[in-house]
Enzyme design. Structure first.
Site, mmCIF file in Angstrom:
data_model
loop_
_atom_site.group_PDB
_atom_site.id
_atom_site.type_symbol
_atom_site.label_atom_id
_atom_site.label_comp_id
_atom_site.label_asym_id
_atom_site.label_seq_id
_atom_site.Cartn_x
_atom_site.Cartn_y
_atom_site.Cartn_z
ATOM 1 N N ALA A 19 1.489 5.004 1.359
ATOM 2 C CA ALA A 19 1.722 3.559 1.516
ATOM 3 C C ALA A 19 0.732 2.953 2.513
ATOM 4 C CB ALA A 19 3.181 3.299 1.888
ATOM 5 N N CYS A 20 1.251 2.147 3.444
ATOM 6 C CA CYS A 20 0.354 1.434 4.369
ATOM 7 C C CYS A 20 -0.452 2.373 5.256
ATOM 8 C CB CYS A 20 1.155 0.495 5.269
ATOM 9 S SG CYS A 20 1.701 -0.957 4.412
ATOM 10 N N SER A 21 -0.016 3.620 5.378
ATOM 11 C CA SER A 21 -0.734 4.553 6.248
ATOM 12 C C SER A 21 -1.710 5.430 5.482
ATOM 13 C CB SER A 21 0.262 5.419 7.025
ATOM 14 O OG SER A 21 0.972 4.623 7.939
ATOM 15 N N SER A 39 -2.836 -0.183 3.218
ATOM 16 C CA SER A 39 -3.612 0.784 4.011
ATOM 17 C C SER A 39 -4.948 0.238 4.497
ATOM 18 C CB SER A 39 -3.868 2.039 3.182
ATOM 19 O OG SER A 39 -4.741 1.761 2.117
#
Ligand code: CO8
Length: 377
Positions: A159-161, A338
């Protein structure tokens, strides 16, 4: 994890920004037109108390709650059409590059140019992103083929990481000797999985692609390199941010088309739980490395919400951060998953002198948190 004998650097970074942008005003006008249509269509049921009317969105709320003013998108007409409210991306044949490949390659070429490397210098490609355009062949293998890179490639999703986790994967490959150089790419078409009919989240995301080249300092030919001094990753399971779209949808017909197949979140809980966890992770990491927070020139944070970033930077620094110390790009780009912290890094690192320190950090669904301590060399 801290470097052994091999010193590893980010030697180049690239950013692809879509040509089209949607302002809050345009998004809210489209949303409100759809709400009026929906309420009129269900007027009888609403009057009978059988259905709740939908409420209007508003520009002031969006900017105050998130700091977002506009977002870049791969297709604007489909998103702002109140009768559609999703991007329209034309189908492509198997012989054409996919959309993710195309934008990833655009960012990758910039990163490779800054790193002063060509395809033959790279041994591995990672595509690290929140959503993949297809299951296989891997987006990364397509990017690899499009650029003429030999070696191996694979996709990963945190995901965002995804980008910070991708940087650590690349770092490990370089340290182990499995790759001389790794190209790590983050094509994010967030609007594809955003529910533009959900007032709570219709304004949150935008599209973009970023890329970095990671290699050993020994091989580095870039005059723009940042040494990776330390990486720290953490995941904590939560249902507060979910997207249940997956390969089993066909097998569970009753769920097809439901809102949980798009991005859904408990925004308040995310805000409350993630901010202290990120600040604590970065603080622990700096303490372990015996780095005083005041000696950081910059924190390139994930770009989800301006208020979140102010809080995290304040906790880490122990005082109000300046705009220069914790730069914001989400006003123009919105949350690009990300890619957000990498955009901030790409746009705000030119003023670094050798020895200057910074932290690049991501956080989001999972939960997932990544923090990378960098030194300009
Ligand atoms: N217009 C007007 N009013 C609104 C709107 C709107 N658009 N939206 C909500 N409201 C109302 C609410 O209904 C509520 O009303 P009431 O008080 O009567 O109940 C009131 O405004 C306040 O709403 P909230 O409590 O929800 O408002 P917040 O101040 O909490 O702000 C935010 C909402 C901006 C969502 C905020 O909570 C936030 O940013 N939270 C953190 C989000 C975050 O960081 N998420 C990260 C997840 S992203 C990730 O990990 C990547 C996933 C992959 C991406 C894939 C692509 C889609």
């Amino acid at each position: 994890m801290q470097a052994g004998n091999t010193r590893v650097v980010i030697s180049g970074a690239g950013l692809f920004t879509p040509a089209e942008s949607v302002s809050n005003q345009e998004l809210v006008e489209s949303f409100n037109a759809w709400v009026d249509h929906y309420n009129a269509e269900h007027a009888d049921a609403i009057a009978a108390g059988e259905m709740e009317p939908k409420g209007h969105s508003n520009v002031e709320f969006i900017e105050k709650a998130s700091g977002i003013k506009s977002r870049f998108v791969m297709n604007k007409t489909g998103i702002v059409d109140p009768m559609r409210m999703m991007p329209r991306l034309e189908p492509r044949s198997n012989d054409e590059p996919s959309v993710m490949c195309e934008i990833g390659v655009a960012a990758a070429k910039q990163a490779m140019e800054q790193a002063n490397v060509i395809a033959d210098d790279i041994d591995a490609v990672l595509v690290a992103a929140s959503n993949m355009e297809r299951a296989y062949p891997a987006m990364a293998i397509e990017v690899q083929a499009e650029l003429g890179i030999k070696g191996f490639a694979f996709d990963m999703n945190v995901a965002c990481s995804s980008a910070t986790f991708g940087i650590q994967q690349a770092y490990d490959m370089v340290v182990s000797g499995n790759a001389r150089r790794v190209l790590m790419v983050n094509p994010e078409i967030c609007t594809g999985h955003l529910n533009f009919r959900d007032r709570d989240s219709h304004f949150i995301f935008g599209d973009v692609a970023t890329a970095v080249v990671i290699e050993s300092a020994e091989h580095c030919r870039s005059d723009h390199a940042f040494e990776i001094l330390d990486t720290k990753l953490q995941t904590i399971y939560t249902n507060n941010i979910r997207n249940n779209f997956g390969f089993l949808n066909r097998a569970t017909e009753e769920g097809v088309g439901q809102v949980d197949k798009l991005f859904v979140q408990e925004g308040r809980k995310v805000f409350r739980e993630v901010c202290p966890a990120v600040a604590e992770q970065i603080t622990q990491q700096l303490t372990k490395m015996e780095i005083e927070p005041d000696s950081l020139k910059r924190i390139w944070l994930h770009q989800a919400n301006k208020n979140m970033n102010e809080l995290i930077a304040k906790k880490v620094l122990g005082r109000e951060p300046s705009d220069e110390e914790s730069p914001t790009i989400l006003d123009e780009y919105a949350n690009t998953s990300s890619a957000g912290s990498v955009i901030a890094f790409k746009k705000y690192n030119e003023d670094f002198e050798p020895g200057d320190l910074g932290v690049l950090s991501s956080f989001g669904a999972g939960y997932s948190i990544g923090s990378i301590v960098l030194k300009r060399i």
